[in-house]
Design a protein around this motif. Structure first.
Motif, mmCIF file in Angstrom:
data_model
loop_
_atom_site.group_PDB
_atom_site.id
_atom_site.type_symbol
_atom_site.label_atom_id
_atom_site.label_comp_id
_atom_site.label_asym_id
_atom_site.label_seq_id
_atom_site.Cartn_x
_atom_site.Cartn_y
_atom_site.Cartn_z
ATOM 1 N N LEU A 81 80.084 49.303 -43.605
ATOM 2 C CA LEU A 81 81.176 50.242 -43.357
ATOM 3 C C LEU A 81 82.268 49.602 -42.512
ATOM 4 N N VAL A 82 81.887 48.783 -41.542
ATOM 5 C CA VAL A 82 82.861 48.109 -40.687
ATOM 6 C C VAL A 82 83.699 47.125 -41.504
ATOM 7 N N LEU A 83 83.038 46.319 -42.351
ATOM 8 C CA LEU A 83 83.770 45.359 -43.189
ATOM 9 C C LEU A 83 84.670 46.077 -44.187
ATOM 10 N N LEU A 84 84.182 47.174 -44.750
ATOM 11 C CA LEU A 84 84.996 47.938 -45.693
ATOM 12 C C LEU A 84 86.222 48.522 -44.995
ATOM 13 N N SER A 85 86.039 49.016 -43.762
ATOM 14 C CA SER A 85 87.155 49.577 -42.993
ATOM 15 C C SER A 85 88.194 48.503 -42.682
ATOM 16 N N PHE A 86 87.722 47.310 -42.326
ATOM 17 C CA PHE A 86 88.631 46.200 -42.047
ATOM 18 C C PHE A 86 89.433 45.834 -43.294
#
Length: 253
Positions: A81-86
């Motif tokens: 989720l963090v990588l997708l948000s970035f």
């Protein structure tokens, strides 16, 4: 609980154990790790992002592995989720440059993309699939589909279209919003590919659950998408230009 060897070429998660936790404990652990980057397995999450493009079916083999080791299909690590948000933030910057947005309008655009296009639509789609899969696809009542898993399926399916439409499409954007028929075909074809990716990965997500049946119904939307694509070419309807107008109108104060 015995471990079952995974046939997926993806690396195994760094954090795994044999202990089974309650649903509340799993949610608490997930939220607690949301801002603890040193506890996230970014390498594993990056591998998932890559394989969602080249071999999405292999990603769901690791979801099966998680079920066997942690008694849940849904992710317990927020790294994906963090990588997708970035990536969502980065591609939105590219869109803001192409659309020539001011900083204030960029912030509005970013909030729309995150909370409406990704999270809002994802919550709605995940809830619909959670209800349908538990109501109509289950073979027995011994197991049920976790809502968190249906949201993970949405996030998986969301990444390739995001990359195609919010990144690859930007390199042709000036031509795509023009009147040239060649660019219209390119733009609409990119939309077709993105839609097919979303449908196929969603299908894989539910077909990988062995206690579900008739999940191939999800693929029935593919002919509809193809028909719409052909219709846009016949009528010379430029999907990218329509999106451009929609985005501009959305960020106007």
């Amino acid at each position: 609980m015995a471990y079952v060897k995974s046939s997926s070429p993806l690396p195994l998660p760094a954090h795994h154990s044999k202990d089974c936790m309650s649903a509340a404990t799993k949610r608490y652990k997930y939220m607690r790790r949301m801002f603890k980057f040193n506890q996230m397995d970014f390498e594993f999450a990056l591998w998932q992002l890559v394989y969602l493009f080249i071999a999405p079916q292999k990603v769901y083999r690791n979801f099966q592995y998680r079920k066997q080791t942690k008694s849940q299909f849904a992710r317990d690590d927020p790294a994906f989720l963090v990588l997708l948000s970035f990536w969502l933030f980065f591609t939105s910057i590219g869109f803001a440059i192409v659309l020539d947005l001011t900083f204030f309008r960029f912030v509005i655009f970013l909030l729309y993309v995150i909370f409406v296009d990704c999270i809002g639509a994802g919550l709605l789609i995940a809830t619909i699939f959670w209800y349908i899969s538990n109501k109509y696809f289950r073979q027995s009542t011994d197991q049920d589909v976790e809502w968190a898993y249906t949201f993970d399926v949405h996030l998986n399916a969301f990444f390739p279209p995001l990359t195609i439409l919010h990144f690859c499409l930007l390199f042709f954007y000036t031509g795509l919003i023009g009147d040239h028929s060649k660019f219209l075909i390119i733009g609409n074809t990119l939309w077709l590919i993105a839609a097919c990716y979303y449908i196929y990965i969603t299908f894989l997500g539910f077909s990988s659950l062995r206690f579900l049946q008739h999940t191939q119904v999800i693929l029935l939307s593919l002919p509809i998408v193809i028909f719409i694509y052909i219709f846009t070419l016949i009528t010379q309807f430029n999907i990218t230009r329509a999106l451009h107008r929609f985005y501009v109108l959305r960020v106007l104060p």
